[in-house]
Design a protein around this motif. Structure first.
Motif, mmCIF file in Angstrom:
data_model
loop_
_atom_site.group_PDB
_atom_site.id
_atom_site.type_symbol
_atom_site.label_atom_id
_atom_site.label_comp_id
_atom_site.label_asym_id
_atom_site.label_seq_id
_atom_site.Cartn_x
_atom_site.Cartn_y
_atom_site.Cartn_z
ATOM 1 N N VAL A 507 0.883 -1.090 0.024
ATOM 2 C CA VAL A 507 -0.209 0.021 -0.099
ATOM 3 C C VAL A 507 0.686 1.351 -0.132
ATOM 4 C CG1 VAL A 507 -0.370 0.372 2.413
ATOM 5 C CG2 VAL A 507 -2.079 0.844 0.882
ATOM 6 N N THR A 508 0.407 2.174 -0.532
ATOM 7 C CA THR A 508 1.004 3.513 -0.610
ATOM 8 C C THR A 508 0.276 4.560 0.323
ATOM 9 O OG1 THR A 508 -0.263 4.605 -2.205
ATOM 10 C CG2 THR A 508 1.749 3.135 -2.980
ATOM 11 N N PRO A 509 0.880 5.521 0.647
ATOM 12 C CA PRO A 509 0.644 6.588 1.607
ATOM 13 C C PRO A 509 -0.793 6.981 0.945
ATOM 14 C CG PRO A 509 2.825 6.799 1.573
ATOM 15 C CD PRO A 509 2.455 5.956 0.527
ATOM 16 N N GLU A 510 -0.908 7.557 -0.219
ATOM 17 C CA GLU A 510 -2.070 7.941 -1.160
ATOM 18 C C GLU A 510 -3.222 7.029 -0.928
ATOM 19 O OE1 GLU A 510 1.745 10.007 -1.861
ATOM 20 O OE2 GLU A 510 1.148 7.922 -2.139
ATOM 21 N N GLU A 511 -2.912 5.774 -1.237
ATOM 22 C CA GLU A 511 -4.040 4.746 -1.210
ATOM 23 C C GLU A 511 -4.410 4.718 0.375
ATOM 24 O OE1 GLU A 511 -2.309 1.827 -4.903
ATOM 25 O OE2 GLU A 511 -1.792 1.430 -2.701
ATOM 26 N N LEU A 512 -3.636 4.607 1.171
ATOM 27 C CA LEU A 512 -4.209 4.507 2.573
ATOM 28 C C LEU A 512 -4.725 5.669 2.846
ATOM 29 C CD1 LEU A 512 -3.975 2.633 5.033
ATOM 30 C CD2 LEU A 512 -2.055 3.674 5.794
ATOM 31 N N GLY A 513 -4.509 6.866 2.580
ATOM 32 C CA GLY A 513 -5.132 8.214 2.880
ATOM 33 C C GLY A 513 -6.405 8.150 2.046
ATOM 34 N N ALA A 514 -6.497 7.514 1.058
ATOM 35 C CA ALA A 514 -8.263 7.568 0.380
ATOM 36 C C ALA A 514 -8.922 6.614 1.326
ATOM 37 C CB ALA A 514 -7.820 7.132 -0.960
ATOM 38 N N ALA A 515 -8.290 5.611 1.648
ATOM 39 C CA ALA A 515 -9.308 4.752 2.294
ATOM 40 C C ALA A 515 -9.607 5.665 3.587
ATOM 41 C CB ALA A 515 -8.779 3.185 2.580
ATOM 42 N N MET A 516 -8.724 6.098 4.294
ATOM 43 C CA MET A 516 -9.384 6.776 5.329
ATOM 44 C C MET A 516 -10.360 7.774 5.438
ATOM 45 S SD MET A 516 -5.258 7.235 6.671
ATOM 46 C CE MET A 516 -5.399 8.517 7.970
#
Length: 527
Positions: A507-516
């Motif tokens: 996972v990338t920070p951007e993908e994780l941020g989107a999920a958050m």
């Protein structure tokens, strides 16, 4: 040898160049036994973002408190827009056009946005239609849009930050000090903040940007000043300076990484949470059917925008809040399962839980008490600080010295109050205390928030070592690089529910941020 004065267009350029927005020259500030600032120099040009970097304890906070009138320099001068000033109080700085947005927001949750912005400045436009128009005009001009009638308690951290900036702008600030403004923002919110700062910079606003996140510093700053051990190391152009070079200027060593390469996860469960539910007084679900398991040797990370239930989850597991339903089980190293669901916080600690709270000043330290007394907190029934009936002051003092040495807590004495330490050294003391109690589970909430790269590296290293020794860790962090680097598994929390799992290896920070934020789940579908 003589040099002729500039003529023609050169002379015009010199004559029309505006004076610095802020010029700090030879600033020195001494406290008993400590020189916080020593001959510090910093020049901030108007309509720029000027970053101030340095370790915790390097003197950044003291320097900004001097600029904001909260402290007075023993030596040195301050100029604002080319004029010498001497601030006795923050009110003097505000009148000179300087505002400060603190890392811990100074807002009242039970008031509306408009009431928070106007509070203390009612003399300007009153509290009615005039104030509303002035706030609306500011928001439109700067792009800091937020509903003026919503209560603060309903806002997320990014909107709260906008309110803080509006608050200082309402008082006429043109020079704004931002203290760790991205500490609790997800990547998308950081991008939004930076877009706002760039737009305001184009309108002539000047920013002093304090941060430990060097990649972000390089992304937003026009100029960077680094201070180390209270004195100026240098001022550089971030476009011509790498993150690694900035880290070396700050601490004299390379930039640390949270990355954990080798798995130590076992199949032995340590913490089991089943069907945990918690409701607010209004009846709104704060936690809804939370199920999770943390195994020995595993770091389970919880990702989420602040205000989505992470704090309540941690405090319910710790017994600081009483759940409406569900169970909290802890399995010790001998395989015995303990139901903690109805036990208080002290009993849960005694069962083997270490706790690094998200707010060390509120739940982790007694600021006015000496370091050795803070070693006792939460362990008052256990060795080496107690024999079960009586406190062992000599044992507490000796173990405090050990923690100071092993965790590099920089202090002149174990007898100084905790408030005398920098934030990073306070945090190392708390982490050292919690890992010294031989826990089977460590709950770590934002363990490196607001600490410098040196303290960050040490805390990451100690967590990795404890994990390798079989410790189970429940990690809550707003630093997505930290969360991805340290965790073996990541669960995403949104509106009180665990809505997605993420693999830290991919996972990338951007993908994780989107999920958050609810944009996607781990499967890529809308949450």
């Amino acid at each position: 040898m003589t040099t002729s004065a500039p003529t023609g267009t050169d002379a015009d350029a010199v004559a029309t160049e505006p004076p610095p927005a802020v010029a700090l020259s030879g600033i020195t500030k001494r406290f008993p036994g400590v020189v916080a600032n020593s001959d510090v120099h910093m020049v901030v040009r108007p309509a720029t973002v000027h970053a101030l970097c340095g370790e915790n304890g390097a003197g950044k906070s003291t320097l900004m408190k001097i600029l904001y009138g909260m402290q007075h320099p023993d030596e040195g001068t301050i100029e604002v827009n080319g004029s010498p000033v001497r601030f006795r109080t923050p009110a003097d700085a505000i009148r000179a056009g300087i505002g400060m947005v603190h890392q811990h927001f100074m807002l009242a949750d039970n008031l509306t946005v408009l009431e928070n912005v106007v509070l203390g400045a009612e003399y300007q436009h009153g509290i009615g239609a005039g104030a509303r128009r002035a706030v609306a005009e500011l928001a439109e001009r700067t792009g800091l849009h937020v509903d003026p009638d919503v209560r603060l308690e309903r806002l997320g951290v990014a909107d709260r930050q906008r309110v803080e900036i509006l608050k200082v702008l309402y008082r006429g600030a043109k020079i704004i000090i931002l203290d760790e403004p991205t500490a609790v923002l997800v990547p998308q919110e950081v991008d939004e903040l930076f877009a706002t700062l760039r737009g305001m910079r184009e309108q002539g606003f000047t920013f002093v940007f304090i941060s430990h996140k060097l990649d972000e510093v390089r992304a937003i700053a026009d100029t960077v000043t680094v201070i180390r051990r209270g004195t100026t190391v240098g001022t550089v152009d971030p476009r011509a300076t790498s993150t690694r070079q900035l880290a070396e200027m700050m601490v004299g060593s390379d930039l640390p990484s949270p990355e954990t390469r080798e798995s130590t996860v076992t199949d032995r469960p340590v913490l089991t949470v089943e069907g945990l539910r918690l409701s607010a007084e209004s009846g709104r679900a704060v936690l809804a059917d939370i199920d999770l398991v943390v195994h020995a040797g595993e770091v389970l990370g919880i990702a989420g925008v602040e205000g989505n239930g992470q704090t309540e989850l941690v405090e319910t597991i710790m017994g600081m809040r009483r759940a409406d339903a569900g169970r909290v089980l802890l399995t010790t190293a001998d395989g015995v399962e303990h139901d903690l669901s109805r036990l208080g916080t002290l009993h849960r600690r005694e069962a083997g839980i270490g706790y690094v709270p998200e707010d060390r000043n509120r739940h982790g330290l007694l600021a006015s008490q000496p370091l050795w007394a803070n070693r006792i907190l939460g362990y008052q029934t256990r060795r080496p600080v107690s024999n079960g009936q009586w406190l062992d002051v000599d044992g507490a003092r000796a173990d405090t010295r050990r923690i100071i040495e092993q965790f590099d807590v920089r202090t002149p004495s174990i007898d100084v109050p905790a408030a005398a330490l920098s934030g990073g050294n306070q945090q190392k003391l708390v982490v050292g205390r919690e890992l010294s109690g031989d826990p089977v589970l460590l709950i770590a909430s934002h363990p490196t928030r607001g600490v410098d790269v040196g303290a960050q590296a040490l805390i990451w290293d100690r967590i990795r070592q404890a994990r390798a020794d079989g410790l189970a860790v429940l990690l809550v962090s707003a630093d997505l690089d930290e969360l991805i680097g340290l965790s073996d598994t990541i669960k995403v929390m949104l509106r009180g529910r665990l809505v997605a799992d993420a693999d830290p290896a991919t996972v990338t920070p951007e993908e994780l941020g989107a999920a958050m934020t609810g944009a996607t789940t781990d499967g890529g579908e809308p949450a």
